[in-house]
Structure formats: C-alpha cells, structure tokens
Motif scaffolding. Sequence first.
Motif, PDB file in Angstrom:
ATOM      1  N   GLY A 118      21.964 -11.826   5.453  1.00 51.75           N
ATOM      2  CA  GLY A 118      21.387 -12.425   6.651  1.00 51.75           C
ATOM      3  C   GLY A 118      20.672 -13.709   6.290  1.00 51.75           C
ATOM      4  O   GLY A 118      21.059 -14.397   5.348  1.00 51.75           O
ATOM      5  N   HIS A 129      13.890 -15.794  16.280  1.00 54.17           N
ATOM      6  CA  HIS A 129      14.927 -15.242  15.400  1.00 54.17           C
ATOM      7  C   HIS A 129      14.912 -13.720  15.424  1.00 54.17           C
ATOM      8  O   HIS A 129      15.949 -13.065  15.606  1.00 54.17           O
ATOM      9  N   ASP A 130      13.715 -13.132  15.259  1.00 56.95           N
ATOM     10  CA  ASP A 130      13.628 -11.675  15.207  1.00 56.95           C
ATOM     11  C   ASP A 130      13.783 -11.038  16.576  1.00 56.95           C
ATOM     12  O   ASP A 130      14.288  -9.916  16.684  1.00 56.95           O
ATOM     13  N   GLN A 132      15.877 -12.201  18.795  1.00 54.63           N
ATOM     14  CA  GLN A 132      17.332 -12.212  18.966  1.00 54.63           C
ATOM     15  C   GLN A 132      17.970 -11.046  18.213  1.00 54.63           C
ATOM     16  O   GLN A 132      18.858 -10.363  18.742  1.00 54.63           O
ATOM     17  N   LEU A 133      17.508 -10.802  16.986  1.00 55.46           N
ATOM     18  CA  LEU A 133      18.043  -9.687  16.215  1.00 55.46           C
ATOM     19  C   LEU A 133      17.758  -8.365  16.915  1.00 55.46           C
ATOM     20  O   LEU A 133      18.622  -7.471  16.939  1.00 55.46           O
ATOM     21  N   ARG A 134      16.577  -8.239  17.489  1.00 58.43           N
ATOM     22  CA  ARG A 134      16.253  -6.995  18.206  1.00 58.43           C
ATOM     23  C   ARG A 134      17.197  -6.802  19.383  1.00 58.43           C
ATOM     24  O   ARG A 134      17.690  -5.691  19.624  1.00 58.43           O
ATOM     25  N   GLU A 136      20.157  -7.848  19.610  1.00 63.05           N
ATOM     26  CA  GLU A 136      21.495  -7.566  19.082  1.00 63.05           C
ATOM     27  C   GLU A 136      21.577  -6.216  18.373  1.00 63.05           C
ATOM     28  O   GLU A 136      22.660  -5.814  17.938  1.00 63.05           O
ATOM     29  N   VAL A 138      19.944  -5.287  15.486  1.00 64.14           N
ATOM     30  CA  VAL A 138      20.055  -5.501  14.047  1.00 64.14           C
ATOM     31  C   VAL A 138      18.653  -5.553  13.443  1.00 64.14           C
ATOM     32  O   VAL A 138      17.783  -6.286  13.929  1.00 64.14           O
ATOM     33  N   ASP A 139      18.432  -4.779  12.384  1.00 65.51           N
ATOM     34  CA  ASP A 139      17.150  -4.787  11.675  1.00 65.51           C
ATOM     35  C   ASP A 139      17.219  -5.780  10.517  1.00 65.51           C
ATOM     36  O   ASP A 139      18.258  -5.919   9.857  1.00 65.51           O
ATOM     37  N   ARG A 140      16.090  -6.449  10.251  1.00 69.12           N
ATOM     38  CA  ARG A 140      16.048  -7.444   9.174  1.00 69.12           C
ATOM     39  C   ARG A 140      15.111  -6.995   8.065  1.00 69.12           C
ATOM     40  O   ARG A 140      13.995  -6.553   8.312  1.00 69.12           O
ATOM     41  N   TYR A 145      20.479  -7.986   6.615  1.00 67.93           N
ATOM     42  CA  TYR A 145      20.610  -7.397   7.942  1.00 67.93           C
ATOM     43  C   TYR A 145      21.204  -5.989   7.841  1.00 67.93           C
ATOM     44  O   TYR A 145      22.052  -5.724   6.983  1.00 67.93           O
ATOM     45  N   PRO A 147      22.745  -3.287  10.806  1.00 64.74           N
ATOM     46  CA  PRO A 147      22.963  -2.877  12.194  1.00 64.74           C
ATOM     47  C   PRO A 147      22.362  -1.500  12.463  1.00 64.74           C
ATOM     48  O   PRO A 147      22.504  -0.577  11.656  1.00 64.74           O
TER      49      PRO A 147
END
Length: 337
Positions: A118, A129-130, A132-134, A136, A138-140, A145, A147
């Motif tokens: 990622g 950014h985070d 958007q990941l939430r 989608e 997806v954990d960072r 990354y 899923p």
Amino acid sequence: MTDDEDAADTHPREEFHEDPLGHADVWAGMSVGDLATEYGKAGIGAAEMSRAVDVYTEMLERDDVTNFFGLAGAMVPGGMRKVVTDLIRDGHIDALVTTGANLTHDSIEAIGGKHHHGRTADSGHERDHDEQLRDEGVDRIYNVYLPQEHFTLFENHLRDRVFDEFDGVVATSEFTRELGRANLAANDENGVDEDAGIAAAAYEHDVPVFVPAIQDSVLGIQAWMHSQVSAFTLDALGDLTNITDVAFDAEKAGATVVGGGVPKNFVLQTMLTVPDAYDYGVQLTTDPASTGGLSGATLDEARSWGKLEKSAKNVTVLGDATITLPLLVAAARDRLE
C-alpha cells in the motif's frame, strides 16, 4: 612531542585502550556474513549489528542453549513471516512468545488471505486517505493494506476448525497449537500457494507458542465471543507454568527479542521464576532507552533485574526490525554453514 602525547602523559588513560577503527569495505557478490564482519570494523550502529550477529550465531550453534524468541510489532504484515517460520523449522526457536495480532495475520495468509503493498498518504491528506480506505473496506498497517474480507475468512476458520476442539478451560499455548494444526490442514486441503506459516511450523515441530496478551487482538476478540456461548475460556496463568517448565529444563538459555511490549517482558521475566538467568540476549528495537519504557530498555538494564546472568553476552540494536531481523538471521546462517 605533540600536545596529545603530553596529555596522555599528564592524565593516565584508564577508559581508553588502543583499538583503531576500521572502515567497512563492500564489494559485489559479498555474503551477508561478510557484510556483518565489515560492520565490525566500523562504529555506531554498524558495530552493534556486528556484535549482535556474533552473539546470535553463538546462541544458535551451541546445542546446550534453549532459544526463546519474542516477536512483537507488525512483523507478519511487514513481511517477516517466512524468516520466523524457517527459524522454527530449522530448530532455532525452542519457545515463541508473540502477539495475537501476528498469529491473526499468520493465519490469514495460511488459509488463503493476502497482505498487499500500500502506501502512506501525502502530507496533509492523511485523514482523507484513511477515510477512503475505510469506505473501501481496507485496513492499513503503515504502507501495507489488508482487505477486511480476510478477517471474515479467518473468523469462519476459527469457528469451523478450531473452537469446536475445546470444551472448557485451555492454556493459550494449547490453543495456539490447535490453531497451528488447523492452519496446516486448511493450507493443504485448499492448495493455498502461501506457506502454512508460523503457527503451523510450531505445531509440526512441537514448539510452544505463547500469547500472553491474546485478548488484545482479533484472535482474542473471537475467542472471547466464543466463550460467551460455550464453556470455552483461555487460562493465561497456565502458560506461566508451561514456559517456566521450558526455562527450568534449559541447561543454557538465550533470548532473541524483536520489538518490545508484552512478548519481550514475558520472555525476560521467565528467568525470575527459575534458578538461572539468560546466558545470551539479542534485542532489535526502534525505541530508545531514555523514555524509561519497557520496549526501549536495554538488555543491560534487564541484568539489574536478574533476567540476564552477570556474565551474559548481550546486544541491543536500534533500528526497524524489518531491516535488522533478516540481516541478523542471514548473517548468522552464513556463519553456521
């Protein structure tokens, strides 16, 4: 006569001893063992890394040393899973202390999930950014990354293959052994390309895996949820008996501590329950000692508590363990060949 020579004659030197610094040489095709040797000519962090390789190699080559390994931090998501797995398979870890998070991520890879490259956000855009990941799913983990559907896969794996094997109170190390067996079976039955991993290797080679703060993880949350609808529960104190038995039977003992936190202390405090202490110790950490925190405390400090023998050989190396751990292990393997 120079001013320096005058100073030496006037003030006898007790701390200083003649030991000229060398300059590390690097060349195409050099081995990692060669690099560690060249580090030994230098100073600062390079010198500590070289000493760590010396101590770690001696720990591994002696048949009378029982090796305890503490693994904290995001080592599995960070790509260190195979390094640890191979150490277990090659007989270089006799007892593993880690986190529930590392076993969660290890199991996800064993049963078909996968971590992905990622990125961190551009400066000033971290929140967006985070978020958007939430959205989608997806954990960072810094620049890695994962899923979220892989956690669902893991939770189903626990319900289908692990929890039903127990009815009542069980020590955490017994629970992780069953997790390793289940990971190995699922990996084989489903033809997963990724290796079965850490817990599976520990199961195959009868290496106990202790997770003293298991409740601080997805694995622990799932265990707690299962305990609400069954007689199943985990006995944290039971593992004090189990790891003490390993320490009591050790003729000599070595501790390799990657990161800090609970795994580090659980490894080191074990020697407070037996007559002897660690004869060897290598610590890889990012934390400085100046904060007074456990993760940065040096192994020299541990000696004051009686966790290391006064005569113990020990080194603390500051740096990112995803860099220092492979270097340590590869250099030691070169020297053991």
